[in-house]
Design a protein around this motif. Sequence first.
Motif, PDB file in Angstrom:
ATOM      1  N   ILE A  32       6.447   2.364  -2.657  1.00  0.00           N
ATOM      2  CA  ILE A  32       6.119   1.165  -2.018  1.00  0.00           C
ATOM      3  C   ILE A  32       7.470   0.390  -1.468  1.00  0.00           C
ATOM      4  O   ILE A  32       8.327   0.138  -2.181  1.00  0.00           O
ATOM      5  N   GLY A  33       7.695   0.319  -0.025  1.00  0.00           N
ATOM      6  CA  GLY A  33       8.947  -0.101   0.281  1.00  0.00           C
ATOM      7  C   GLY A  33       9.946   1.024   0.765  1.00  0.00           C
ATOM      8  O   GLY A  33      10.070   1.890  -0.051  1.00  0.00           O
ATOM      9  N   VAL A  34      11.113   0.762   1.444  1.00  0.00           N
ATOM     10  CA  VAL A  34      11.965   1.718   1.525  1.00  0.00           C
ATOM     11  C   VAL A  34      13.327   0.922   1.971  1.00  0.00           C
ATOM     12  O   VAL A  34      13.332   0.132   2.652  1.00  0.00           O
ATOM     13  N   ALA A  35      14.472   1.136   1.330  1.00  0.00           N
ATOM     14  CA  ALA A  35      15.699   0.802   1.740  1.00  0.00           C
ATOM     15  C   ALA A  35      16.639   1.983   2.054  1.00  0.00           C
ATOM     16  O   ALA A  35      16.670   3.063   1.478  1.00  0.00           O
ATOM     17  N   THR A  60       0.771  -1.166  -0.076  1.00  0.00           N
ATOM     18  CA  THR A  60       0.190   0.051  -0.007  1.00  0.00           C
ATOM     19  C   THR A  60       0.969   1.167   0.154  1.00  0.00           C
ATOM     20  O   THR A  60       1.640   1.454   0.840  1.00  0.00           O
ATOM     21  N   SER A  61       0.733   2.118  -1.058  1.00  0.00           N
ATOM     22  CA  SER A  61       1.627   3.333  -1.068  1.00  0.00           C
ATOM     23  C   SER A  61       0.686   4.348  -0.268  1.00  0.00           C
ATOM     24  O   SER A  61      -0.355   4.198   0.087  1.00  0.00           O
ATOM     25  N   PRO A  62       1.478   5.493  -0.020  1.00  0.00           N
ATOM     26  CA  PRO A  62       0.593   6.619   0.454  1.00  0.00           C
ATOM     27  C   PRO A  62      -0.738   7.000  -0.229  1.00  0.00           C
ATOM     28  O   PRO A  62      -1.736   7.132   0.710  1.00  0.00           O
ATOM     29  N   GLU A  63      -0.730   7.151  -1.370  1.00  0.00           N
ATOM     30  CA  GLU A  63      -1.802   7.469  -2.319  1.00  0.00           C
ATOM     31  C   GLU A  63      -2.969   6.215  -1.850  1.00  0.00           C
ATOM     32  O   GLU A  63      -4.179   6.524  -1.559  1.00  0.00           O
ATOM     33  N   LEU A 112       9.909  -6.909  -3.441  1.00  0.00           N
ATOM     34  CA  LEU A 112       9.048  -6.399  -4.277  1.00  0.00           C
ATOM     35  C   LEU A 112       8.662  -6.856  -5.647  1.00  0.00           C
ATOM     36  O   LEU A 112       7.419  -7.084  -6.147  1.00  0.00           O
ATOM     37  N   VAL A 113       9.751  -7.198  -6.375  1.00  0.00           N
ATOM     38  CA  VAL A 113       9.541  -7.903  -7.649  1.00  0.00           C
ATOM     39  C   VAL A 113       8.720  -9.449  -7.330  1.00  0.00           C
ATOM     40  O   VAL A 113       7.578  -9.648  -8.137  1.00  0.00           O
ATOM     41  N   ALA A 114       9.201 -10.055  -6.394  1.00  0.00           N
ATOM     42  CA  ALA A 114       8.292 -11.511  -5.998  1.00  0.00           C
ATOM     43  C   ALA A 114       7.037 -11.058  -5.810  1.00  0.00           C
ATOM     44  O   ALA A 114       6.016 -12.076  -6.101  1.00  0.00           O
ATOM     45  N   GLU A 115       6.555  -9.812  -5.167  1.00  0.00           N
ATOM     46  CA  GLU A 115       5.239  -9.505  -4.805  1.00  0.00           C
ATOM     47  C   GLU A 115       4.449  -9.061  -5.944  1.00  0.00           C
ATOM     48  O   GLU A 115       3.308  -8.852  -5.890  1.00  0.00           O
ATOM     49  N   LEU A 135       5.039  -1.436   6.410  1.00  0.00           N
ATOM     50  CA  LEU A 135       5.906  -0.884   5.254  1.00  0.00           C
ATOM     51  C   LEU A 135       6.909  -1.668   5.215  1.00  0.00           C
ATOM     52  O   LEU A 135       7.830  -1.969   6.308  1.00  0.00           O
ATOM     53  N   LEU A 136       7.227  -2.244   3.747  1.00  0.00           N
ATOM     54  CA  LEU A 136       8.499  -3.256   3.936  1.00  0.00           C
ATOM     55  C   LEU A 136       9.601  -2.430   4.001  1.00  0.00           C
ATOM     56  O   LEU A 136       9.605  -1.459   3.102  1.00  0.00           O
TER      57      LEU A 136
END
Length: 292
Positions: free
Chosen positions: A240-243, A181-184, A229-232, A213-214
């Motif tokens: 979506i996600g943060v590193a 789920t993104s902020p939007e 993320l690619v696997a999902e 949040l991944l």
Amino acid sequence: MTTLGAVFRPQLAPERLRSVARLADDSGLEELWLWEDCFREGGISTAAAALAWTERVRVGVGLLPVPLRNVAVTGMEAAGLYRMFPGRPILAVGHGVQDWMGQVGARAESPLTLLREHLAALRALLRGERVTTEGRYVRLDDVALDWPPQEPVEVLAGGTGPRTVRLTGEAADGTVLTANTSPEGVRQARRLVEEGRAAAGRTAEPHRTVVYLLAATGPGAAARLRAELVAEGVGGEPEIGVAGDAEAVAKAVQRLAEAGADSVVLQPTGDEPDPEGFVRFVAEEVRPLVPS
């Protein structure tokens, strides 16, 4: 106020939970979340252990798949946790992964109907009511809990599709959104929740929004995040996600909070090399950077 948590993922062996839970408690983490994923670890059993091993951290189960569970059993187990550890358990229910439900012969023809009926019965049982209902899936005949919670409790529900998210507003006390789920997406979910609340006449009641949040940090963080993320199937979607370091993660948390998340639960990648270190990172480095 934004609550911050972390996930103990069931890809880890159950015997790892004790050290992670105690570290979460000692480090001041607000919430530790667990999953009842088929066919890894049970949500209630792991939550009970984590609560018993700790003193203050809140322990969430997000989520319990209702096709696997008779609502009376869920009510008894939930009430026990709420009474033994008042103010600390957080329980969410949901459809479950439909392929998994099919594997155990529990796939419902109408998951939405099942979730609606389960939520109505479970919340009534936990309010101490005596319930008789003859639904499509949920059937109770003069059932009441001997030991209902002593204080009002929340029952949250997870959802992804618009009809389910709208139902969480109508029939649950809070909504759990996945790490896809993104902020939007959070903003859209909040609008659907409000539609459900308005339809049920519940706009005056509080409703909590929890968003996973991944996140990945340390060596190889970007590669681990990208692979998951690619696997999902969401590798190309923005926000979506943060590193990165604590500052980067805190900014991602803040974006979700500004979109309407009341709680952000940081979800490590399935191959996180240091689960205890991840919890310490969330509590000691990210938390101070997130406005409370």
